[in-house]
Design a protein around this motif. Structure first.
Motif, PDB file in Angstrom:
ATOM      1  N   MET A   1       0.750  -1.229   0.097  1.00 14.60           N
ATOM      2  CA  MET A   1       0.033  -0.137   0.131  1.00 14.60           C
ATOM      3  C   MET A   1       0.872   1.271  -0.092  1.00 14.60           C
ATOM      4  O   MET A   1       1.816   1.527   0.900  1.00 14.60           O
ATOM      5  N   LYS A   2       0.525   2.026  -1.038  1.00 10.33           N
ATOM      6  CA  LYS A   2       1.267   3.421  -0.977  1.00 10.33           C
ATOM      7  C   LYS A   2       0.626   4.504   0.134  1.00 10.33           C
ATOM      8  O   LYS A   2      -0.540   4.533   0.020  1.00 10.33           O
ATOM      9  N   THR A   3       1.408   4.957   1.009  1.00  9.11           N
ATOM     10  CA  THR A   3       0.847   5.780   1.874  1.00  9.11           C
ATOM     11  C   THR A   3       1.408   7.160   2.032  1.00  9.11           C
ATOM     12  O   THR A   3       2.372   7.352   1.088  1.00  9.11           O
ATOM     13  N   SER A   4       0.638   8.032   2.453  1.00 10.11           N
ATOM     14  CA  SER A   4       1.298   9.436   2.448  1.00 10.11           C
ATOM     15  C   SER A   4       2.378   9.675   3.582  1.00 10.11           C
ATOM     16  O   SER A   4       3.292  10.561   3.401  1.00 10.11           O
ATOM     17  N   ARG A   5       2.404   8.860   4.480  1.00 17.82           N
ATOM     18  CA  ARG A   5       3.546   8.828   5.271  1.00 17.82           C
ATOM     19  C   ARG A   5       4.811   8.596   4.662  1.00 17.82           C
ATOM     20  O   ARG A   5       4.922   7.634   3.613  1.00 17.82           O
ATOM     21  N   PRO A   6       5.806   9.525   4.860  1.00 19.32           N
ATOM     22  CA  PRO A   6       6.654   9.376   3.923  1.00 19.32           C
ATOM     23  C   PRO A   6       7.846   8.333   3.850  1.00 19.32           C
ATOM     24  O   PRO A   6       8.701   8.368   2.884  1.00 19.32           O
ATOM     25  N   ILE A   7       7.861   7.359   4.730  1.00 21.35           N
ATOM     26  CA  ILE A   7       8.770   6.270   4.781  1.00 21.35           C
ATOM     27  C   ILE A   7       8.797   5.229   3.589  1.00 21.35           C
ATOM     28  O   ILE A   7       7.523   5.225   3.036  1.00 21.35           O
ATOM     29  N   ARG A   8       9.781   4.970   2.884  1.00 18.63           N
ATOM     30  CA  ARG A   8       9.623   4.287   1.741  1.00 18.63           C
ATOM     31  C   ARG A   8      11.313   3.075   1.853  1.00 18.63           C
ATOM     32  O   ARG A   8      11.989   3.594   2.275  1.00 18.63           O
ATOM     33  N   ALA A   9      10.797   2.134   1.309  1.00 22.78           N
ATOM     34  CA  ALA A   9      12.217   1.451   0.970  1.00 22.78           C
ATOM     35  C   ALA A   9      12.265   1.407  -0.585  1.00 22.78           C
ATOM     36  O   ALA A   9      11.291   1.190  -1.416  1.00 22.78           O
ATOM     37  N   ARG A  10      13.557   2.053  -1.138  1.00 25.50           N
ATOM     38  CA  ARG A  10      13.600   2.221  -2.676  1.00 25.50           C
ATOM     39  C   ARG A  10      14.760   0.942  -2.773  1.00 25.50           C
ATOM     40  O   ARG A  10      15.709   0.859  -2.248  1.00 25.50           O
ATOM     41  N   ILE A  11      14.233   0.052  -3.769  1.00 22.76           N
ATOM     42  CA  ILE A  11      15.033  -1.073  -4.149  1.00 22.76           C
ATOM     43  C   ILE A  11      15.448  -0.896  -5.593  1.00 22.76           C
ATOM     44  O   ILE A  11      14.865  -0.376  -6.448  1.00 22.76           O
ATOM     45  N   ALA A  12      16.645  -1.102  -5.790  1.00 16.73           N
ATOM     46  CA  ALA A  12      17.663  -0.861  -7.120  1.00 16.73           C
ATOM     47  C   ALA A  12      17.786  -2.068  -7.668  1.00 16.73           C
ATOM     48  O   ALA A  12      18.804  -2.724  -7.458  1.00 16.73           O
ATOM     49  N   PRO A  13      16.896  -2.839  -8.707  1.00 14.01           N
ATOM     50  CA  PRO A  13      17.126  -4.054  -9.202  1.00 14.01           C
ATOM     51  C   PRO A  13      18.528  -3.920 -10.045  1.00 14.01           C
ATOM     52  O   PRO A  13      19.264  -5.034 -10.008  1.00 14.01           O
ATOM     53  N   ALA A  14      19.044  -2.760 -10.369  1.00  9.88           N
ATOM     54  CA  ALA A  14      20.163  -2.727 -11.192  1.00  9.88           C
ATOM     55  C   ALA A  14      21.441  -3.082 -10.560  1.00  9.88           C
ATOM     56  O   ALA A  14      22.482  -3.420 -10.803  1.00  9.88           O
ATOM     57  N   ALA A  15      21.370  -2.658  -9.250  1.00 12.36           N
ATOM     58  CA  ALA A  15      22.384  -2.918  -8.217  1.00 12.36           C
ATOM     59  C   ALA A  15      22.505  -4.368  -7.792  1.00 12.36           C
ATOM     60  O   ALA A  15      23.681  -4.903  -7.727  1.00 12.36           O
ATOM     61  N   ILE A  16      21.248  -5.128  -7.766  1.00 16.59           N
ATOM     62  CA  ILE A  16      21.459  -6.415  -7.600  1.00 16.59           C
ATOM     63  C   ILE A  16      22.283  -6.980  -8.670  1.00 16.59           C
ATOM     64  O   ILE A  16      23.102  -8.132  -8.450  1.00 16.59           O
ATOM     65  N   LEU A  17      21.902  -6.580 -10.158  1.00 24.54           N
ATOM     66  CA  LEU A  17      22.549  -7.394 -11.143  1.00 24.54           C
ATOM     67  C   LEU A  17      24.013  -6.905 -10.987  1.00 24.54           C
ATOM     68  O   LEU A  17      24.930  -7.830 -11.240  1.00 24.54           O
ATOM     69  N   HIS A  18      24.246  -5.778 -10.875  1.00 20.76           N
ATOM     70  CA  HIS A  18      25.541  -5.498 -10.784  1.00 20.76           C
ATOM     71  C   HIS A  18      26.575  -6.267  -9.967  1.00 20.76           C
ATOM     72  O   HIS A  18      27.483  -6.748  -9.993  1.00 20.76           O
ATOM     73  N   ASN A  19      25.772  -6.509  -8.607  1.00 15.74           N
ATOM     74  CA  ASN A  19      26.367  -7.196  -7.683  1.00 15.74           C
ATOM     75  C   ASN A  19      26.533  -8.543  -7.832  1.00 15.74           C
ATOM     76  O   ASN A  19      27.746  -9.455  -7.545  1.00 15.74           O
ATOM     77  N   TYR A  20      25.642  -9.123  -8.581  1.00 18.14           N
ATOM     78  CA  TYR A  20      25.551 -10.642  -9.136  1.00 18.14           C
ATOM     79  C   TYR A  20      26.863 -10.751 -10.112  1.00 18.14           C
ATOM     80  O   TYR A  20      27.700 -11.518 -10.020  1.00 18.14           O
ATOM     81  N   ARG A  21      27.056  -9.866 -11.157  1.00 17.13           N
ATOM     82  CA  ARG A  21      28.110  -9.689 -12.023  1.00 17.13           C
ATOM     83  C   ARG A  21      29.406  -9.712 -11.311  1.00 17.13           C
ATOM     84  O   ARG A  21      30.515 -10.307 -11.704  1.00 17.13           O
ATOM     85  N   LEU A  22      29.534  -9.094 -10.021  1.00 19.67           N
ATOM     86  CA  LEU A  22      30.729  -8.936  -9.541  1.00 19.67           C
ATOM     87  C   LEU A  22      31.153 -10.276  -8.706  1.00 19.67           C
ATOM     88  O   LEU A  22      32.185 -10.586  -8.814  1.00 19.67           O
ATOM     89  N   ALA A  23      29.976 -10.981  -8.319  1.00 16.28           N
ATOM     90  CA  ALA A  23      30.123 -12.207  -7.959  1.00 16.28           C
ATOM     91  C   ALA A  23      31.016 -13.141  -8.785  1.00 16.28           C
ATOM     92  O   ALA A  23      31.866 -13.986  -8.621  1.00 16.28           O
ATOM     93  N   LYS A  24      30.360 -13.049 -10.172  1.00 16.38           N
ATOM     94  CA  LYS A  24      30.699 -13.979 -10.981  1.00 16.38           C
ATOM     95  C   LYS A  24      31.986 -13.533 -11.412  1.00 16.38           C
ATOM     96  O   LYS A  24      32.834 -14.552 -11.910  1.00 16.38           O
ATOM     97  N   ARG A  25      32.366 -12.336 -11.529  1.00 12.33           N
ATOM     98  CA  ARG A  25      33.851 -11.862 -11.911  1.00 12.33           C
ATOM     99  C   ARG A  25      35.030 -12.372 -10.938  1.00 12.33           C
ATOM    100  O   ARG A  25      35.973 -12.737 -11.276  1.00 12.33           O
ATOM    101  N   CYS A  26      34.479 -12.449  -9.498  1.00 18.92           N
ATOM    102  CA  CYS A  26      35.248 -13.008  -8.725  1.00 18.92           C
ATOM    103  C   CYS A  26      35.756 -14.563  -8.601  1.00 18.92           C
ATOM    104  O   CYS A  26      36.510 -14.992  -8.329  1.00 18.92           O
ATOM    105  N   ALA A  27      34.301 -15.277  -9.036  1.00 18.75           N
ATOM    106  CA  ALA A  27      34.449 -16.665  -9.142  1.00 18.75           C
ATOM    107  C   ALA A  27      34.219 -17.253 -10.763  1.00 18.75           C
ATOM    108  O   ALA A  27      33.213 -17.547 -10.976  1.00 18.75           O
ATOM    109  N   PRO A  28      35.143 -16.519 -11.765  1.00 19.59           N
ATOM    110  CA  PRO A  28      34.790 -16.913 -13.105  1.00 19.59           C
ATOM    111  C   PRO A  28      34.633 -18.079 -13.517  1.00 19.59           C
ATOM    112  O   PRO A  28      33.898 -18.623 -14.339  1.00 19.59           O
TER     113      PRO A  28
END
Ligand code: PLP
Length: 371
Positions: A1-28
């Motif tokens: 539910m979107k509320t007017s109360r200002p708290i939010r968790a902002r999720i960045a899927p692109a960061a998850i992909l970036h981090n997965y690729r980093l894991a793969k570069r560490c363990a190619p």
């Protein structure tokens, strides 16, 4: 539910992909189970799956029902059940949906033997207890388990796995790798050992399959090395706003229990974020946060719906000023690891604790970086 109360968790899927690729570069040389248990460490299982479905070698979950839901959503990669099966119906799902499952004890092995139809294809990870003393077969029970498997489920493709207790710490992994080698004997099949810390710090453990969890979400598995220094990008920002301001005189106390006393006149900001949002109640005075692009500190006890912060040096911040509790947010960057350390916990727990009442916004703007 979107509320007017200002708290939010902002999720960045692109960061998850970036981090997965980093894991793969560490363990190619290794394939990777993207660990998305606990609703992708609070980031949303489906958001993580969407971010990774084009590239992840596999996904690792806890509940069989989640694995089945992934299959029904068209995920074709291998899916690993990290705690294996709990009931006969899980065994049926494992067979029908082609799920990989951990087998960590003789009771689980019995479940499989009893409920897997003769000759049905099966891929299992036999878990060895090499010193964590949580799950897994011991040197005494492993030979019998492998013997039973070869007799009753000869079709099973087997991977040997173990989990490290201190890949991020002093004890390291060598002692567990030695125990693993002793137990595995002349085993030539696939092996899976490494969590995030071992992926980043112990290349000799990479072997056939690695199991990155926390690093996918952009936090550091290490107390003494920052996520940024490791090249990780935070995938969650917890954001809110100032909803009240108090000018207090020297000697005034702030919040429940009056645990903080102003030693000089102070400007106190009240943030719409409390422990019912998942912010740790034990975070003491001094826990970092950012307001309007400036770093400051919490003041006094965290309440259910609010916490106080020091605005004495941020006079331009009033009601409605944006706040970043952690992550790379609208009001600045505060590593979740620093908030966690101040509160005597780890970022894993902060992420998992974000409450259902906190609305989520998905950051679609962040460009996916090129391979
Ligand atoms: C959760 C889990 C992981 C991921 O650990 P991180 O420290 O988050 O990388 C890996 N393996 C197993 C068996 C797990 O349960």
């Amino acid at each position: 539910m979107k509320t007017s109360r200002p708290i939010r968790a902002r999720i960045a899927p692109a960061a998850i992909l970036h981090n997965y690729r980093l894991a793969k570069r560490c363990a190619p040389q290794a394939r990777a189970w993207a660990v998305i248990k606990a609703d992708a460490y609070g980031h949303g299982q489906w958001r993580a799956v969407e971010a990774l479905r084009a590239e992840a070698d596999g996904f690792a979950v806890l509940e069989c029902e989640n694995a089945v839901a992934l299959r029904e959503a068209g995920v074709t990669q291998p899916i690993l059940l990290l705690e294996g099966v709990f009931a006969p119906r899980d065994v049926r799902a494992v067979v029908e949906q082609g799920l990989n499952c951990v087998v960590h004890c003789s009771q689980q092995l019995e479940l499989l033997v009893r409920h897997v139809p003769a000759g049905a294809p099966l891929a299992i990870c036999v878990k060895l207890n090499t010193g964590m003393n949580r799950l897994g077969f011991s040197p005494a029970t492993l030979p019998g388990a492998l013997e039973l498997l070869s007799r009753q489920l000869p079709q099973a493709e087997i991977t040997l796995m173990t989990h490290f207790a201190d890949a991020d710490g002093e004890a390291g992994v060598d002692w567990q790798v030695a125990r693993f080698a002793a137990m595995a004997g002349d085993w030539r099949g696939p092996v899976s050992l490494a969590n995030s810390a071992a992926i980043l710090r112990h290349p000799s453990t990479h072997r056939d399959w690695v199991r990155p969890g926390i690093m996918l979400y952009g936090a550091s598995p290490f107390a003494e090395q920052s996520a940024e220094a490791l090249g990780l990008k935070p995938a969650m920002a917890l954001e809110s706003a100032i909803i009240g301001v108090q000018d207090v005189a020297a000697g005034e106390r702030v919040g429940y229990g009056g645990t903080f006393t102003a030693e000089r006149p102070m400007r106190i900001g009240v943030v719409a974020c409390g422990y019912a949002d998942g912010y740790p109640r034990h975070a003491p005075t001094g826990t970092p946060l950012a307001v309007l692009g400036r770093r400051t500190r919490t003041i006094g006890r965290v309440s259910m719906d609010m916490l106080a912060c020091d605005l004495s040096d941020i006079p331009e911040a009033g009601v409605d000023a944006p706040v970043t509790l952690w992550g790379e947010g609208i009001a600045g960057t505060v590593p979740a690891d620093e908030v966690a350390a101040a509160a005597g916990t780890i970022a894993y727990e902060l992420f998992c604790a974000v409450a259902p009442r906190v609305p989520v916004v998905v950051d679609q703007t962040a460009a996916v970086d090129r391979k």
